[in-house]
Design a protein around this motif. Structure first.
Motif, PDB file in Angstrom:
ATOM      1  N   THR A 291      11.763   4.738  -8.217  1.00  0.00           N
ATOM      2  CA  THR A 291      11.635   6.149  -8.606  1.00  0.00           C
ATOM      3  C   THR A 291      12.960   6.764  -9.053  1.00  0.00           C
ATOM      4  O   THR A 291      13.019   7.949  -9.362  1.00  0.00           O
TER       5      THR A 291
ATOM      6  N   PRO B  40       2.204   4.341  -8.450  1.00  0.00           N
ATOM      7  CA  PRO B  40       0.882   3.755  -8.755  1.00  0.00           C
ATOM      8  C   PRO B  40       0.917   2.627  -9.783  1.00  0.00           C
ATOM      9  O   PRO B  40       0.002   1.793  -9.804  1.00  0.00           O
TER      10      PRO B  40
ATOM     11  N   ALA C 109      -4.272  -4.631  -3.254  1.00  0.00           N
ATOM     12  CA  ALA C 109      -3.091  -4.128  -3.954  1.00  0.00           C
ATOM     13  C   ALA C 109      -2.812  -5.006  -5.170  1.00  0.00           C
ATOM     14  O   ALA C 109      -3.288  -6.151  -5.247  1.00  0.00           O
TER      15      ALA C 109
ATOM     16  N   VAL D 151       2.515   1.624  -3.528  1.00  0.00           N
ATOM     17  CA  VAL D 151       1.579   2.020  -4.590  1.00  0.00           C
ATOM     18  C   VAL D 151       1.204   3.497  -4.492  1.00  0.00           C
ATOM     19  O   VAL D 151       0.939   4.152  -5.501  1.00  0.00           O
ATOM     20  N   LYS D 152       1.199   4.037  -3.267  1.00  0.00           N
ATOM     21  CA  LYS D 152       0.910   5.471  -3.118  1.00  0.00           C
ATOM     22  C   LYS D 152       1.933   6.314  -3.861  1.00  0.00           C
ATOM     23  O   LYS D 152       1.600   7.350  -4.444  1.00  0.00           O
ATOM     24  N   ARG D 153       3.195   5.881  -3.828  1.00  0.00           N
ATOM     25  CA  ARG D 153       4.274   6.621  -4.489  1.00  0.00           C
ATOM     26  C   ARG D 153       4.500   6.165  -5.928  1.00  0.00           C
ATOM     27  O   ARG D 153       4.932   6.945  -6.772  1.00  0.00           O
TER      28      ARG D 153
ATOM     29  N   PRO E 178       0.814  -1.222   0.000  1.00  0.00           N
ATOM     30  CA  PRO E 178       0.000   0.000   0.000  1.00  0.00           C
ATOM     31  C   PRO E 178       0.845   1.269   0.000  1.00  0.00           C
ATOM     32  O   PRO E 178       0.543   2.234  -0.730  1.00  0.00           O
ATOM     33  N   GLU E 179       1.922   1.287   0.794  1.00  0.00           N
ATOM     34  CA  GLU E 179       2.814   2.446   0.822  1.00  0.00           C
ATOM     35  C   GLU E 179       3.540   2.609  -0.513  1.00  0.00           C
ATOM     36  O   GLU E 179       3.706   3.727  -1.015  1.00  0.00           O
TER      37      GLU E 179
ATOM     38  N   ILE F 197      10.712   1.845  -3.040  1.00  0.00           N
ATOM     39  CA  ILE F 197      10.353   3.121  -3.692  1.00  0.00           C
ATOM     40  C   ILE F 197      11.601   3.822  -4.218  1.00  0.00           C
ATOM     41  O   ILE F 197      11.595   4.372  -5.328  1.00  0.00           O
TER      42      ILE F 197
END
Length: 387
Positions: free
Chosen positions: A347, A228, A261, A224-226, A221-222, A343
Motif C-alpha cells: 500500500t 483486494p 484466497a 486481501v481485505k486491505r 485473508p488479512e 500490507i
C-alpha cells in the motif's frame, strides 16, 4: 608461473552443472568460472548418462563419477585425485569427506565449505564425529556469521580456521524491475500471464515446514481485505527437480482451498528461469522459522529490486536491513506481524520502490558472485602462501 589446480568436490547428489541442482552446486559453478584467471578449478560431481565423464565449460573442468553411495562417490573422487595432484582440495558441505581425504592425502591442503547446518547436526553426524572431521580441515569457509557461531558452539577450538564468505548473485541475469529494461520485461510478462493490475506476493524455495510457507498462506485473508488485488505465487516443490509431494505440501494446498484466497502453486522452476518470477513480484516473503544459514533467494530478489519480508533469523539477519532493504520480523511475532508487513509494502508503492532500489545497491556493494570469487581467491592465496 604454473597456475595451481584446485579440486572442488561437490556432495555427489547432483550432476554439475545443472539447472535443477541444489544451491550448493549452483554456488560452485558460479564462483569457479570467475576464478580461472588465477587458479585451475576442477569440479567433481555425479555421473550422468546424458553428459560426458569429463568436459571443460567456461574454463572450468568438470569430472563426473559414479555416485551410488556417499562412500562410493568419495572413493571414486579420491582415485582420480592421485593423477591430478591438486594444490588444494575443496570439499563442499560434507564434513566426512574431509576426514576420508585426510587419511589418504595427509599432506594435502583441504578446505571445507559449509552451506547449511544440516550436515553439522544430528541425525546426520554426532558432535564427536563432527569435531574429528573439522580438525582434519586446514580451512573452513561458511556463508554467514550465523554459520560461524553455529560451528563454534559445536567445536570451539576451530575458531582460527573459520572464514566467512557471503554468497552472491549474477547481476547481469537478475535485472532490477526499476530499470527501463526490467520494467519493460515485467510489463510484458504481466500482460502475458493476465496479471495486469495485480499486486504480486512471491515465495520461492522448497516446500518444507521449517520454511514457514503455511504462515504466508494463513496471512492472506488479512492481506486481501486491505489489498483486494493481491495474489500469492508459491514457486517450488518439496524436492529439488522432482514432482514428488509430501504430507506438508498436500496440507498447504488444503489450506489454500479452505481460505479461498488467490494462492497459486507453481511447480519446481529451474534456476535459469527463476529470474522471471522475481521480476514479477512486488514483495518476496521468506517466513523461515529458524536455521536459515544464508538464504540465496533474499539476494536474488534484492538484485531484482524487490523488497523482502523475512524473519529475523539465521544468516538473513545479515542480509535484510529493516526498513531500508526490506522488513525483518521477529519469528515469535510472525503470525501477528506478517500480514501487516506485507500490507505496508503493497500500500506504499513509493516507499516499496525506495526499498527495492536500496536493495539493488546493497547487492552491488556486497552480494555479487564477483565479490564472492575475489574473497575465495584471497583464501586460496593464504592457504597456498601466494602473495
Amino acid at each position: 608461473m604454473k597456475v595451481p589446480v584446485v579440486a572442488i568436490i561437490t556432495p555427489g547428489s547432483f550432476v554439475v552443472p545443472c539447472a535443477t541442482s541444489s544451491s550448493v552446486e549452483l554456488v560452485v559453478e558460479q564462483v569457479a568460472r570467475r576464478m580461472t584467471t588465477e587458479v585451475c578449478p576442477i569440479i567433481f560431481g555425479k555421473q550422468s548418462p546424458n553428459m560426458p565423464s569429463s568436459e571443460v565449460l567456461d574454463g572450468v573442468q568438470y569430472i563426473r563419477v559414479p555416485a551410488r553411495s556417499p562412500r562410493g562417490y568419495i572413493s571414486q573422487v579420491s582415485q582420480r585425485l592421485k593423477a591430478l595432484r591438486p594444490a588444494l582440495l575443496q570439499v563442499e558441505n560434507r564434513p566426512r569427506f574431509v576426514r576420508y581425504l585426510r587419511k589418504r592425502y595427509p599432506r594435502a591442503i583441504i578446505c571445507l565449505v559449509l552451506h547449511s547446518i544440516t550436515y553439522i547436526s544430528t541425525p546426520h553426524i554426532s558432535r564427536t564425529e563432527l569435531q574429528s572431521c573439522l580438525r582434519a580441515a586446514d580451512c573452513i569457509v561458511v556463508n554467514s556469521y550465523f554459520m560461524k557461531e553455529q560451528l563454534l558452539r559445536r567445536a570451539p577450538d576451530i575458531r582460527r580456521k573459520i572464514k566467512v564468505n557471503y554468497l552472491g548473485v549474477d547481476t547481469e541475469q537478475f535485472i532490477s524491475r526499476w530499470t527501463a529494461e526490467g520494467a519493460e520485461r515485467r510489463l510484458e510478462a504481466l500482460e502475458q500471464l493476465g496479471l495486469g493490475g495485480k499486486k504480486i506476493i512471491l515465495y520461492v524455495g522448497r516446500l518444507l515446514r521449517m520454511k514457514g510457507v503455511h504462515h504466508l498462506l494463513e496471512a492472506m485473508p488479512e492481506v486481501v481485505k486491505r489489498v483486494p488485488n493481491a495474489v500469492v505465487f508459491v514457486v517450488g516443490s518439496a524436492f529439488y527437480s522432482s514432482p514428488r509431494t509430501t504430507h506438508y505440501v498436500r496440507g498447504l494446498k488444503r489450506i489454500a482451498t479452505r481460505l479461498k484466497a488467490p494462492i497459486r502453486f507453481i511447480p519446481y522452476v529451474p534456476h535459469t528461469s527463476i529470474v522471471d518470477w522475481y521480476r514479477l513480484a512486488d514483495v518476496l516473503v521468506v517466513p523461515s522459522g529458524k536455521n536459515e544459514a544464508f538464504g540465496l533467494v533474499n539476494v536474488e530478489a534484492m538484485a531484482s529490486g524487490v523488497p523482502v519480508v523475512a524473519t529475523h533469523v539465521g544468516g538473513m539477519k545479515e542480509i535484510i536491513e529493516h526498513e531500508r532493504t526490506g522488513l525483518s520480523i521477529n519469528p515469535a511475532q510472525l503470525k501477528k506481524e506478517l500480514a501487516p508487513s506485507i500490507i505496508r509494502l503493497l500500500t506504499n508503492p513509493e516507499w516499496s520502490q525506495a526499498l527495492g532500489e536500496a536493495s539493488v545497491l546493497k547487492v552491488q556493494q556486497q552480494f555479487t558472485w564477483e565479490r564472492t570469487a575475489a574473497r575465495w581467491l584471497n583464501f586460496y592465496r593464504e592457504q597456498l602462501n601466494v602473495k
